[in-house]
Design a protein around this motif. Structure first.
Motif, PDB file in Angstrom:
ATOM      1  N   ARG A 145       0.834  -1.215   0.000  1.00  0.00           N
ATOM      2  CA  ARG A 145       0.000   0.000   0.000  1.00  0.00           C
ATOM      3  C   ARG A 145       0.869   1.266   0.000  1.00  0.00           C
ATOM      4  N   LEU A 146       1.994   1.231   0.687  1.00  0.00           N
ATOM      5  CA  LEU A 146       2.894   2.391   0.680  1.00  0.00           C
ATOM      6  C   LEU A 146       3.473   2.617  -0.715  1.00  0.00           C
ATOM      7  N   SER A 147       3.800   1.520  -1.402  1.00  0.00           N
ATOM      8  CA  SER A 147       4.324   1.643  -2.766  1.00  0.00           C
ATOM      9  C   SER A 147       3.268   2.241  -3.685  1.00  0.00           C
ATOM     10  N   GLU A 148       2.033   1.804  -3.530  1.00  0.00           N
ATOM     11  CA  GLU A 148       0.949   2.346  -4.342  1.00  0.00           C
ATOM     12  C   GLU A 148       0.717   3.818  -4.011  1.00  0.00           C
ATOM     13  N   LEU A 149       0.841   4.157  -2.727  1.00  0.00           N
ATOM     14  CA  LEU A 149       0.676   5.550  -2.320  1.00  0.00           C
ATOM     15  C   LEU A 149       1.764   6.426  -2.947  1.00  0.00           C
ATOM     16  N   GLU A 150       2.984   5.907  -3.025  1.00  0.00           N
ATOM     17  CA  GLU A 150       4.079   6.648  -3.650  1.00  0.00           C
ATOM     18  C   GLU A 150       3.812   6.877  -5.139  1.00  0.00           C
ATOM     19  N   LYS A 151       3.202   5.894  -5.792  1.00  0.00           N
ATOM     20  CA  LYS A 151       2.858   6.058  -7.206  1.00  0.00           C
ATOM     21  C   LYS A 151       1.848   7.195  -7.384  1.00  0.00           C
ATOM     22  N   GLN A 152       0.872   7.240  -6.489  1.00  0.00           N
ATOM     23  CA  GLN A 152      -0.121   8.313  -6.553  1.00  0.00           C
ATOM     24  C   GLN A 152       0.530   9.668  -6.305  1.00  0.00           C
ATOM     25  N   LEU A 153       1.490   9.690  -5.389  1.00  0.00           N
ATOM     26  CA  LEU A 153       2.194  10.934  -5.080  1.00  0.00           C
ATOM     27  C   LEU A 153       3.012  11.403  -6.281  1.00  0.00           C
ATOM     28  N   THR A 154       3.650  10.456  -6.955  1.00  0.00           N
ATOM     29  CA  THR A 154       4.416  10.790  -8.156  1.00  0.00           C
ATOM     30  C   THR A 154       3.507  11.362  -9.243  1.00  0.00           C
ATOM     31  N   ALA A 155       2.333  10.760  -9.389  1.00  0.00           N
ATOM     32  CA  ALA A 155       1.370  11.240 -10.381  1.00  0.00           C
ATOM     33  C   ALA A 155       0.950  12.682 -10.078  1.00  0.00           C
ATOM     34  N   ILE A 156       0.768  12.982  -8.800  1.00  0.00           N
ATOM     35  CA  ILE A 156       0.396  14.347  -8.405  1.00  0.00           C
ATOM     36  C   ILE A 156       1.530  15.314  -8.721  1.00  0.00           C
ATOM     37  N   GLU A 157       2.755  14.919  -8.392  1.00  0.00           N
ATOM     38  CA  GLU A 157       3.921  15.790  -8.654  1.00  0.00           C
ATOM     39  C   GLU A 157       4.067  16.086 -10.149  1.00  0.00           C
ATOM     40  N   GLU A 158       3.869  15.058 -10.979  1.00  0.00           N
ATOM     41  CA  GLU A 158       4.041  15.230 -12.416  1.00  0.00           C
ATOM     42  C   GLU A 158       2.943  16.080 -13.028  1.00  0.00           C
ATOM     43  N   TYR A 159       1.757  15.987 -12.457  1.00  0.00           N
ATOM     44  CA  TYR A 159       0.624  16.709 -13.045  1.00  0.00           C
ATOM     45  C   TYR A 159       0.475  18.122 -12.490  1.00  0.00           C
ATOM     46  N   ALA A 160       0.982  18.392 -11.304  1.00  0.00           N
ATOM     47  CA  ALA A 160       0.799  19.696 -10.647  1.00  0.00           C
ATOM     48  C   ALA A 160       1.209  20.884 -11.515  1.00  0.00           C
ATOM     49  N   ILE A 202       4.681  14.023   3.146  1.00  0.00           N
ATOM     50  CA  ILE A 202       4.158  12.673   2.901  1.00  0.00           C
ATOM     51  C   ILE A 202       5.309  11.707   2.627  1.00  0.00           C
ATOM     52  N   LYS A 203       6.264  12.136   1.834  1.00  0.00           N
ATOM     53  CA  LYS A 203       7.442  11.285   1.566  1.00  0.00           C
ATOM     54  C   LYS A 203       8.179  10.969   2.863  1.00  0.00           C
ATOM     55  N   SER A 204       8.300  11.981   3.724  1.00  0.00           N
ATOM     56  CA  SER A 204       8.972  11.774   5.009  1.00  0.00           C
ATOM     57  C   SER A 204       8.201  10.788   5.886  1.00  0.00           C
ATOM     58  N   HIS A 205       6.876  10.921   5.931  1.00  0.00           N
ATOM     59  CA  HIS A 205       6.057  10.019   6.744  1.00  0.00           C
ATOM     60  C   HIS A 205       6.149   8.581   6.232  1.00  0.00           C
ATOM     61  N   ILE A 206       6.172   8.423   4.919  1.00  0.00           N
ATOM     62  CA  ILE A 206       6.291   7.079   4.339  1.00  0.00           C
ATOM     63  C   ILE A 206       7.638   6.463   4.720  1.00  0.00           C
ATOM     64  N   ALA A 207       8.694   7.262   4.655  1.00  0.00           N
ATOM     65  CA  ALA A 207      10.029   6.773   5.030  1.00  0.00           C
ATOM     66  C   ALA A 207      10.065   6.373   6.502  1.00  0.00           C
ATOM     67  N   GLN A 208       9.469   7.186   7.366  1.00  0.00           N
ATOM     68  CA  GLN A 208       9.424   6.875   8.793  1.00  0.00           C
ATOM     69  C   GLN A 208       8.589   5.625   9.060  1.00  0.00           C
ATOM     70  N   PHE A 209       7.525   5.475   8.296  1.00  0.00           N
ATOM     71  CA  PHE A 209       6.669   4.295   8.428  1.00  0.00           C
ATOM     72  C   PHE A 209       7.484   3.030   8.120  1.00  0.00           C
ATOM     73  N   ARG A 210       8.225   3.078   7.040  1.00  0.00           N
ATOM     74  CA  ARG A 210       9.051   1.917   6.648  1.00  0.00           C
ATOM     75  C   ARG A 210      10.126   1.625   7.703  1.00  0.00           C
ATOM     76  N   ASP A 211      10.752   2.662   8.223  1.00  0.00           N
ATOM     77  CA  ASP A 211      11.777   2.464   9.262  1.00  0.00           C
ATOM     78  C   ASP A 211      11.163   1.821  10.508  1.00  0.00           C
ATOM     79  N   ALA A 212       9.981   2.287  10.890  1.00  0.00           N
ATOM     80  CA  ALA A 212       9.317   1.757  12.084  1.00  0.00           C
ATOM     81  C   ALA A 212       8.965   0.280  11.928  1.00  0.00           C
ATOM     82  N   MET A 213       8.677  -0.125  10.709  1.00  0.00           N
ATOM     83  CA  MET A 213       8.322  -1.525  10.460  1.00  0.00           C
ATOM     84  C   MET A 213       9.479  -2.474  10.762  1.00  0.00           C
ATOM     85  N   LEU A 214      10.698  -1.951  10.789  1.00  0.00           N
ATOM     86  CA  LEU A 214      11.885  -2.766  11.057  1.00  0.00           C
ATOM     87  C   LEU A 214      12.272  -2.750  12.535  1.00  0.00           C
TER      88      LEU A 214
END
Length: 291
Positions: free
Chosen positions: A162-177, A225-237
């Motif tokens: 789900r985080l990977s999919e969220l990153e894809k959506q974020l990339t789409a927003i960045e490209e379209y903005a 959002i990118k920072s929160h995703i990175a922190q989320f991944r770190d916490a999972m470990l």
């Protein structure tokens, strides 16, 4: 490694005439809590049982079911209130003397004086059986922990996807903005031209576009959002319980997504945000089960 708060563990141990059967069930809870259904004879070691469970579970509600066979951990005895009994017999004797009665006091009559008898129960020392029970609790807790880890592994895989999919959506927003800003500038120029018959100040158009760009700028939200995703991944470990931390990060992800949706002022970005929030909501649901 993530651990779920949902799990089950069971253990049955036998030593000589003694047998202990333990079942542990855990579900999600804000704090650590143990609900015990045990025989009265185990009450003296209830705190020891909870301590063993707490070595394996830091968060969640645990239901413990324990049954034992064999030598008891407590003994019962009858305590007689001899003072009350003496008063009763003396009173009977005084009544006989006063009224000239010849009836004798029977044992049956004395046993009917319930207030004079009290059933007591005291813990008796049985180190062997106590050790057996605590060992069974430990084994059940280990099995519970193993199941919680397996469930946590499945949740971790789901989070990763789900985080990977969220990153894809974020990339789409960045490209379209950037296209949103350009589209706004074109619409503004067209509308002004229609009202002024093409006689307008291009500098004013650029100024208005710059103001719009500033209001619609979502770069900070994207960065967070990118920072929160990175922190989320770190916490999972992390080996420590991280459920509350993940819950906080999910709330922040949702807040930033809402801000992007309100600032973007574009139907396509709004559609991407709706999908992103759906992913975040799924994360939130699953995070509630993480220790």
């Amino acid at each position: 490694m993530l651990k779920s708060m949902t799990g089950y563990g069971r253990a049955v141990l036998t030593l000589g005439n003694n047998k202990a059967a333990v079942e542990l069930k855990s579900v999600n809870h804000r704090f650590f809590e143990v609900s015990m259904k045990i025989p009265r004879q185990l009450m003296p070691i209830e705190d020891k049982i909870k301590k063993v469970i707490s070595d394996y579970v830091q968060r969640g509600r645990v239901e413990a079911y324990i049954s034992v066979d064999g030598e008891p951990l407590s003994s019962k005895f009858i305590k007689i209130d001899w003072n009350l009994m003496d008063q009763y017999v003396e009173s009977i004797q005084m009544m006989k003397d006063r009224y000239g009665l010849n009836d004798s006091i029977s044992l049956t009559e004395l046993l009917r004086l319930e207030q004079a008898f009290d059933l007591k129960e005291e813990a008796s020392r049985n180190d062997e059986k106590e050790s057996l029970i605590l060992q069974a609790v430990k084994q059940a807790a280990e099995n519970l922990l193993e199941m919680r880890r397996k469930e946590g592994s499945h949740l971790s895989e789901d989070f990763t996807n789900r985080l990977s999919e969220l990153e894809k959506q974020l990339t789409a927003i960045e490209e379209y903005a950037p296209q949103v800003l350009e589209a706004y500038r074109r619409r503004l120029s067209q509308r002004v031209a229609e009202f002024t018959e093409g006689n307008y100040d291009e500098g004013r158009i650029l100024t208005e576009a710059a103001v719009f760009a500033d209001k619609a700028d979502i770069s900070e939200e994207v960065l967070r959002i990118k920072s929160h995703i990175a922190q989320f991944r770190d916490a999972m470990l992390d080996e420590e319980p991280v459920g509350r931390k993940l819950d906080f990060l999910v709330q922040e992800l949702n807040r930033e997504a809402n801000t992007i949706g309100s600032k973007a002022n574009d139907s396509k970005i709004s559609s991407i945000v709706v999908h992103s929030k759906s992913l975040i909501e799924k994360l939130k649901e699953q995070v509630q089960n993480i220790e």
